[in-house]
Scaffold this active site. Structure first.
Site, PDB file in Angstrom:
ATOM      1  CB  CYS A 212      -0.902  -0.030   1.229  1.00 44.27           C
ATOM      2  SG  CYS A 212      -1.875   1.463   1.417  1.00 44.27           S
ATOM      3  CB  CYS A 215      -0.730   2.144   5.727  1.00 40.30           C
ATOM      4  SG  CYS A 215      -1.437   0.594   5.148  1.00 40.30           S
ATOM      5  CB  CYS A 234      -4.634  -1.204   1.743  1.00 41.57           C
ATOM      6  SG  CYS A 234      -3.526  -1.361   3.171  1.00 41.57           S
ATOM      7  CB  CYS A 237      -4.786   1.897   5.770  1.00 41.47           C
ATOM      8  SG  CYS A 237      -4.505   2.194   4.009  1.00 41.47           S
ATOM      9  CG  ASP A 365      20.213  -1.794 -15.627  1.00 39.64           C
ATOM     10  OD1 ASP A 365      20.672  -2.811 -16.176  1.00 39.64           O
ATOM     11  OD2 ASP A 365      19.560  -1.809 -14.573  1.00 39.64           O
TER      12      ASP A 365
END
Lengths: 459, 273
Positions: A212, A215, A234, A237, A365
């Protein structure tokens, strides 16, 4: 009189004139020079545009979305737009310079800016945005931007103090983007996809957001549409995908790379068809429709403009060479490339030319090619050619994906690879080219020898 | 060629090799294309008729004893790394037992850091690792982001030469791409994987890169590492098989494309450093 601005504009315009007569495509250079003379040039010139700006940012889809928006609004507004590609401050400065008179008045009443992810905070500060469109955040050039979460946090800071008159258009399917709705007073428009045929229970790509954004609790997904986009909740939360004000349903992808969908705009619903493939482009269509609606276009006008849209160079473009055709799809990060792979896996007997460069703008990269699921194309590819500065890295990747590959079909020179691949092509057959960003220009240059195509910096 | 014949002889005797891979935290530590390392090991085993199995073990899943021959532990984003770090402490004893009894392990970047004693963030917070490697990492403001070329440690060179089944091994160096800001410092008795020829390596200061403890290896080489360093891939496969079968001779494969990728990356790295 603002002498600094006057000088910056005069020299910027001179540089543009010189580049024009030399036929160069270096569109960002005049802006770069002008900003050296007057670092506040963009801010000053932007303040003279009555309707302010529309900003479009996100890892994937910003060029296509910005062009869709430009096409949609250009009937009603005189628009200044960084159509020629540079999405850094210098590119904005260049576009403004070309529309400004010597005293700094701009021949435009609205600006449409495609903005690089890292430049977004600066662009919000300088261009007087009335509308901000945020498409998605994926891992992309980790060597330049660092991690997805670092970019998201910078965006969050930049959005915190937006005035409540600003409209924020957010992709609700991306938890990283949707989380930004929690921190601002701006007006919110959310878009996403509601289509059980598209959504899958299992993720098939890479997940760039795993917990999340608010949170750090565990994110549970009911379904995925693309990468980490989908329907999430989530467990800690309760943060979840917001309600959609605008969405697509019944998405139908045809073999000729066109798409149709039902576009639902609040209480209105309209069927649209357009010449772009893939779910990633469905999101771009939704984002541009949300802007159209914000600027009071009717659903009918939105549909019409979308149907007439012709793709941007390299973001799915078709070129004819006699009776052979060439299709170009830009690839630049694992999620974008995975979506292109998904679109191509609907085809059979592909002639494929993959071009992997490792210049700065591509990302130095190249490890991302290992996060892309090329395996889906190994049995669908009739002939494979490989090119670019890191052609041999790409060859190794595709060898390990069990492609039928001959080392004689690996050419470091892009021009040579295009010559070989088009010569080997049968009449009425199609070559699909997948170049990384800095390979696009050489591809265009090589192809222009065989056929007249629109130079992308003059579009 | 004698090596090949011996390898074939083993097979003629009816012995079929098998190799069990454990990919640690693949869902959380998957950011820099490190998955190519798994693909390379599987591909190179299958080409040789070695039975290969792959299991993924992540957070809240127990690490079973006595199954695995080769572990892989890749890099991830900071947030994922802290979740993994906490869980790894619970797997520490089992993993250490594996390594002490000869299993092979390749860890890269975040994975390498979590196997050390601790990681100290820029703010001074100490996050404990499991201390498989006698080393520690300190967060810094420098992001070390570039191609990384190293020459492998002397004793390792000899082992790679004997494991790679071709008479003409083109190189014992390793090439990859580093992307980290943590600086790693090795304890006195811990051997590095090699010495830096171009790039930063462990810390950008002492020219060391990576670490070796028994058959466990740590490094900052993304890329993916093993596909374009086929000699190191074969060395790891040989080490992983050795635990069950004693010294083995692998059949040679056609690695021309892999070596082209290796050489081109080395050339680009040397040109820009």
């Amino acid at each position: 009189m603002d002498l600094r601005q006057y000088l910056a504009l005069a020299i910027g315009k001179l540089a543009q004139f010189m580049l024009k007569i030399s036929g160069s495509g270096a569109t960002a250079a005049p802006g770069l020079i002008a900003l050296k003379i007057d670092p506040n040039l963009v801010k000053k010139l932007s303040s003279k545009i009555p309707q302010g700006s529309i900003i479009i940012s996100g890892t994937n889809g910003k060029t296509t979305t910005a062009r869709l928006i430009f096409d949609m609004l250009s009937k009603n507004y005189a628009i200044v737009h960084n159509r020629q590609g540079s999405n850094l401050m210098r590119g904005i400065a260049s576009a403004l310079i070309s529309k400004a008179n010597p005293t700094g008045n701009i021949k435009a009443d609205l600006a449409v800016w495609e903005i690089d992810e890292a430049t977004l905070p600066q662009a919000i500060d300088s261009t007087n945005p009335k509308t901000i469109v945020l498409l998605n955040l994926f891992r992309d050039q980790l060597d330049r931007y660092g991690e997805v979460e670092i970019t998201r946090k910078k965006w969050q800071e930049a959005l915190t103090n937006l005035p409540k008159e600003t409209t924020l258009i957010l992709n609700a399917d991306d938890p990283g983007i949707a989380s930004l709705s929690k921190i601002t007073k701006a007006k919110m428009v959310t878009f996403g996809i509601k289509d059980h045929k598209i959504s899958r229970g299992n993720q098939t790509g890479v997940l760039d957001i795993k917990s999340c954004p608010i949170c750090q609790g565990k994110l549970d997904y009911k379904s995925y549409t693309l990468g980490h986009l989908g329907e999430y909740l989530c467990t800690k939360c309760g943060f979840k995908k917001p309600n959609l004000q605008l969405f697509a349903s019944d998405i139908d992808q045809a073999k000729d790379f066109s798409t149709s969908m039902n576009l639902v705009l609040g209480a209105k619903k309209i069927k649209i068809k357009y010449k772009l493939p893939g779910i990633y482009n469905a999101y771009n269509i939704l984002a541009s429709a949300a802007v159209g609606q914000t600027y009071a276009l009717s659903p009918k006008d939105i549909a019409k403009s979308t149907e007439n849209f012709s793709p941007v160079f390299g973001r799915f473009q078709s070129v004819q060479i006699g009776n052979k055709s060439v299709l170009i799809f830009l690839i630049k990060n694992p999620t974008g490339a995975n979506e292109v792979v998904k679109v191509l896996s609907q085809q059979s007997a592909l002639n494929l030319l993959v071009i992997l460069n490792d210049n700065f703008a591509d990302g130095r990269d190249v490890s991302w090619i290992w996060d892309t699921k090329w395996e889906a194309l190994s049995q669908k590819t009739k002939k494979l050619t490989i090119s670019g500065t890191r052609a041999w890295d790409m060859a190794t990747r595709l060898k390990y994906a069990n492609f039928n590959l001959s080392k004689n079909n690996v050419y470091e020179q892009i021009e040579t690879s295009i010559e070989a691949a088009t010569t080997a092509l049968s009449n009425n057959d199609t070559l699909v080219i997948l170049p990384t960003y800095t390979a696009l220009m050489p591809v265009e240059k090589s192809l222009s020898k065989y056929t007249k195509i629109v130079k992308w910096h003059k579009q | 060629m004698a090596q090949t014949v011996e390898g074939l002889n083993l097979k003629l005797k009816g012995q079929k090799f098998s190799l069990n891979i454990c990919h640690l935290y693949p869902d959380l530590m998957d950011t820099y294309g490190d998955k190519g390392n798994i693909l390379a090991i599987i591909y190179r085993c299958q080409k040789r008729g070695i039975d290969v199995s792959l299991e993924e073990v992540s957070v809240n899943q127990p690490l079973t004893t006595n199954i695995y021959d080769l572990f892989f532990f890749g890099g991830g984003q900071d947030q994922a790394q802290s979740i993994v770090g906490e869980d790894l402490l619970k797997k520490s004893d089992v993993l250490k037992k594996y390594i002490d009894s000869g299993s092979a392990l390749l860890s890269i970047c975040g994975g390498y850091q979590l196997l050390q004693k601790y990681f100290q963030t820029k703010e001074g917070q100490k996050i404990p690792g499991i201390g498989l490697f006698d080393a520690y990492t300190i967060g810094s403001n420098d992001r070390m982001i570039q191609n990384l070329l190293i020459e492998t440690d002397g004793s390792l060179q000899t082992q790679i030469e004997s494991a790679y089944p071709s008479n003409d091994l083109p190189s014992t160096s390793l090439i990859g791409f580093e992307n980290h800001s943590g600086k790693t410092y090795l304890g006195k008795s811990l051997k590095p994987l090699g010495s830096v020829l171009a790039g930063s390596g462990n810390n950008g200061e002492d020219s060391t890169e990576g670490a070796i403890y028994k058959n466990a290896f740590g490094c900052y080489l993304h890329g993916s590492l093993l596909p374009k360093n086929p000699h190191f891939a074969d060395f790891l496969i040989a080490k992983a098989l050795e635990k069950n079968y004693g010294p083995v001779n692998l059949e040679p494969l056609d690695d021309e494309i892999e070596w082209q990728a290796h050489n081109k990356a080395v050339e680009l790295t040397r040109a820009s450093s």
